[in-house]
Design a protein around this motif. Structure first.
Motif, PDB file in Angstrom:
ATOM      1  N   ALA A 156      -0.941  58.255 -21.411  1.00  0.00           N
ATOM      2  CA  ALA A 156      -0.868  56.569 -22.004  1.00  0.00           C
ATOM      3  C   ALA A 156       0.530  56.377 -22.574  1.00  0.00           C
ATOM      4  O   ALA A 156       0.887  55.161 -22.534  1.00  0.00           O
ATOM      5  N   PRO A 157       0.701  57.144 -23.531  1.00  0.00           N
ATOM      6  CA  PRO A 157       1.866  56.196 -24.297  1.00  0.00           C
ATOM      7  C   PRO A 157       2.926  56.138 -22.683  1.00  0.00           C
ATOM      8  O   PRO A 157       3.938  55.291 -23.410  1.00  0.00           O
ATOM      9  N   MET A 158       3.048  57.029 -22.320  1.00  0.00           N
ATOM     10  CA  MET A 158       3.821  56.117 -20.625  1.00  0.00           C
ATOM     11  C   MET A 158       3.430  55.104 -20.048  1.00  0.00           C
ATOM     12  O   MET A 158       4.186  53.765 -20.100  1.00  0.00           O
ATOM     13  N   LEU A 159       1.714  54.861 -20.488  1.00  0.00           N
ATOM     14  CA  LEU A 159       1.384  53.500 -19.861  1.00  0.00           C
ATOM     15  C   LEU A 159       1.715  52.346 -20.794  1.00  0.00           C
ATOM     16  O   LEU A 159       1.798  51.396 -20.255  1.00  0.00           O
TER      17      LEU A 159
ATOM     18  N   VAL B 222      -6.245  49.821 -25.870  1.00  0.00           N
ATOM     19  CA  VAL B 222      -7.241  50.027 -26.137  1.00  0.00           C
ATOM     20  C   VAL B 222      -8.159  51.308 -25.528  1.00  0.00           C
ATOM     21  O   VAL B 222      -8.604  52.068 -26.101  1.00  0.00           O
ATOM     22  N   SER B 223      -9.124  51.294 -23.946  1.00  0.00           N
ATOM     23  CA  SER B 223      -9.941  51.573 -23.484  1.00  0.00           C
ATOM     24  C   SER B 223      -9.427  52.197 -23.217  1.00  0.00           C
ATOM     25  O   SER B 223      -9.657  53.554 -23.223  1.00  0.00           O
ATOM     26  N   LEU B 224      -7.553  52.824 -22.657  1.00  0.00           N
ATOM     27  CA  LEU B 224      -7.434  54.055 -22.402  1.00  0.00           C
ATOM     28  C   LEU B 224      -7.305  55.406 -22.982  1.00  0.00           C
ATOM     29  O   LEU B 224      -7.638  56.571 -23.251  1.00  0.00           O
ATOM     30  N   PHE B 225      -6.599  54.691 -24.413  1.00  0.00           N
ATOM     31  CA  PHE B 225      -6.365  55.032 -25.766  1.00  0.00           C
ATOM     32  C   PHE B 225      -7.510  56.004 -26.443  1.00  0.00           C
ATOM     33  O   PHE B 225      -8.001  56.974 -26.194  1.00  0.00           O
ATOM     34  N   TYR B 226      -8.872  55.268 -26.742  1.00  0.00           N
ATOM     35  CA  TYR B 226     -10.097  54.823 -27.727  1.00  0.00           C
ATOM     36  C   TYR B 226     -10.683  56.185 -26.442  1.00  0.00           C
ATOM     37  O   TYR B 226     -11.963  56.867 -27.041  1.00  0.00           O
ATOM     38  N   GLY B 227     -11.098  55.803 -25.338  1.00  0.00           N
ATOM     39  CA  GLY B 227     -11.915  56.552 -24.608  1.00  0.00           C
ATOM     40  C   GLY B 227     -11.201  58.143 -24.103  1.00  0.00           C
ATOM     41  O   GLY B 227     -12.525  58.426 -24.403  1.00  0.00           O
ATOM     42  N   SER B 228     -10.033  58.247 -24.065  1.00  0.00           N
ATOM     43  CA  SER B 228     -10.432  59.035 -24.052  1.00  0.00           C
ATOM     44  C   SER B 228     -10.116  60.165 -24.992  1.00  0.00           C
ATOM     45  O   SER B 228     -10.713  61.782 -25.605  1.00  0.00           O
ATOM     46  N   ALA B 229      -9.285  60.009 -26.396  1.00  0.00           N
ATOM     47  CA  ALA B 229     -10.119  59.692 -27.667  1.00  0.00           C
ATOM     48  C   ALA B 229     -10.971  60.466 -28.071  1.00  0.00           C
ATOM     49  O   ALA B 229     -11.616  61.623 -28.833  1.00  0.00           O
ATOM     50  N   ILE B 230     -12.583  59.619 -27.856  1.00  0.00           N
ATOM     51  CA  ILE B 230     -13.533  60.034 -28.416  1.00  0.00           C
ATOM     52  C   ILE B 230     -14.456  60.805 -27.486  1.00  0.00           C
ATOM     53  O   ILE B 230     -14.815  61.826 -28.087  1.00  0.00           O
TER      54      ILE B 230
ATOM     55  N   SER C  33      -7.323  65.578 -23.831  1.00  0.00           N
ATOM     56  CA  SER C  33      -5.897  65.965 -24.324  1.00  0.00           C
ATOM     57  C   SER C  33      -4.466  64.943 -23.769  1.00  0.00           C
ATOM     58  O   SER C  33      -3.670  64.919 -24.028  1.00  0.00           O
ATOM     59  N   LEU C  34      -4.679  65.905 -22.711  1.00  0.00           N
ATOM     60  CA  LEU C  34      -3.365  65.693 -21.645  1.00  0.00           C
ATOM     61  C   LEU C  34      -2.907  64.219 -21.387  1.00  0.00           C
ATOM     62  O   LEU C  34      -2.342  63.127 -21.278  1.00  0.00           O
ATOM     63  N   PHE C  35      -4.075  63.210 -21.494  1.00  0.00           N
ATOM     64  CA  PHE C  35      -4.103  62.162 -20.626  1.00  0.00           C
ATOM     65  C   PHE C  35      -3.953  61.744 -21.823  1.00  0.00           C
ATOM     66  O   PHE C  35      -3.012  60.260 -22.065  1.00  0.00           O
TER      67      PHE C  35
END
Length: 318
Positions: A289-292, A255-263, A282-284
């Motif tokens: 993120a899908p890899m992690l 959640v932290s990885l995905f939401y942080g970068s998307a926000i 965006s690249l992250f």
């Protein structure tokens, strides 16, 4: 009047032409480095998420709500990164970095649909964590197969519906011949910057949809973890606390990885969109993120490790 109509028609001819994805074409060495990173991430994403899906389906011990949602997330991540990475890899290595208008529209719709769906799936997974930790005796009733299926279906339907609205609104804008997208792929903020008309309505709708798709689910996740924290503090045994923490730690990290970068990417006006920071963020969340995610969920997960052993043992005994 005829001249104005002809002029307007001419300006909108750009809708039928190719877009040029600039990416980091002005920095060839960085471009080659990014191509290697994207390739490695894409291969690991395919392997990691496929393993989670297969093991969750094959091993009956993982036929639980947690792994039902995790399988949905893994399938989503496979589709998400596949909708973007192959075209990015091709563009990194060719001189003319173009994408057809129709391909750009499809890429925009599919990637935004999957990204929106992921926001809602992560909220559903947070509720599953809350039920597991705070309502253990009623867990099987609260998270029945029927309820889990409905939660997943609603997430997918809302995600794709939201993307349809954003895609149509964005692609209806006139670009007046400006077809150079300063990005690696077709994304709403980058496309809004190409418009040659006032985009205040689009910015307002984008901000409102971000509140619904990003912040509202994030709020539900925070509330769920607030209740979880209270429940964990009331657990007296160290073993019980450790088990409760391990149940939710992986999800909280994702959640932290995905939401942080998307926000960071979406909750700012496109007029303030930083050229390099926005692209890297965006690249992250689309490639890294899908890899992690499968690594985060499997590294310290005893259930998955045991399931993998059972699958390997079954194959060896055949």
């Amino acid at each position: 009047m005829m001249d104005n109509d002809a002029s307007w028609k001419h300006l909108n001819q750009s809708r039928l032409e190719d877009f040029i994805l600039l990416g980091v074409a002005d920095r060839p060495h960085l471009e080659k480095l990014l191509s290697a990173i994207v390739l490695v991430c894409y291969i690991m994403t395919l392997l990691g998420n496929t393993i989670i899906i297969v093991v969750s389906q094959v091993d009956s011990h993982l036929h639980t709500p947690m792994y039902f949602f995790l399988s949905n997330l893994s399938f989503l991540d496979l589709c998400y990164t596949t909708s973007l990475s192959p075209h990015m890899l091709v563009n990194f290595w060719r001189k003319r970095k173009t994408i057809k208008y129709a391909s750009c529209a499809v890429q925009l719709y599919v990637s935004l649909s999957l990204g929106s769906t992921e926001c809602l799936l992560l909220a559903s997974m947070a509720y599953d964590c809350y039920a597991a930790v705070c309502q253990p005796l009623r867990y099987n009733i609260i998270m029945s197969h029927s309820i889990c299926s409905k939660m997943a279906t609603v997430s997918w339907v809302i995600g794709f519906s939201h993307s349809l609205v954003q895609t149509v609104m964005t692609l209806r804008l006139p670009f007046c011949g400006n077809n150079r997208i300063d990005h690696f792929f077709c994304e709403v903020p980058a496309l809004l910057r190409l418009a040659c008309v006032d985009i205040s309505v689009n910015e307002a709708v984008l901000s409102a949809s971000c509140i619904i798709i990003l912040l509202l689910p994030l709020g539900l996740i925070i509330v769920s973890y607030g209740y979880i924290a209270v429940c964990v503090l009331n657990i007296h045994s160290a073993e019980g606390r450790s088990k409760a923490f391990s149940t939710c730690a992986s999800h909280l990290t994702v959640v932290s990885l995905f939401y942080g970068s998307a926000i960071f990417s979406y909750l700012q006006p496109p007029s303030n969109y930083s050229r390099d920071q926005g692209k890297m963020m965006s690249l992250f969340y689309t490639v890294v993120a899908p890899m992690l995610n499968p690594l985060i969920y499997t590294l310290r997960n005893k259930d998955v490790h045991e399931a993998l052993r059972r699958v390997k043992h079954r194959e060896l005994t055949l």
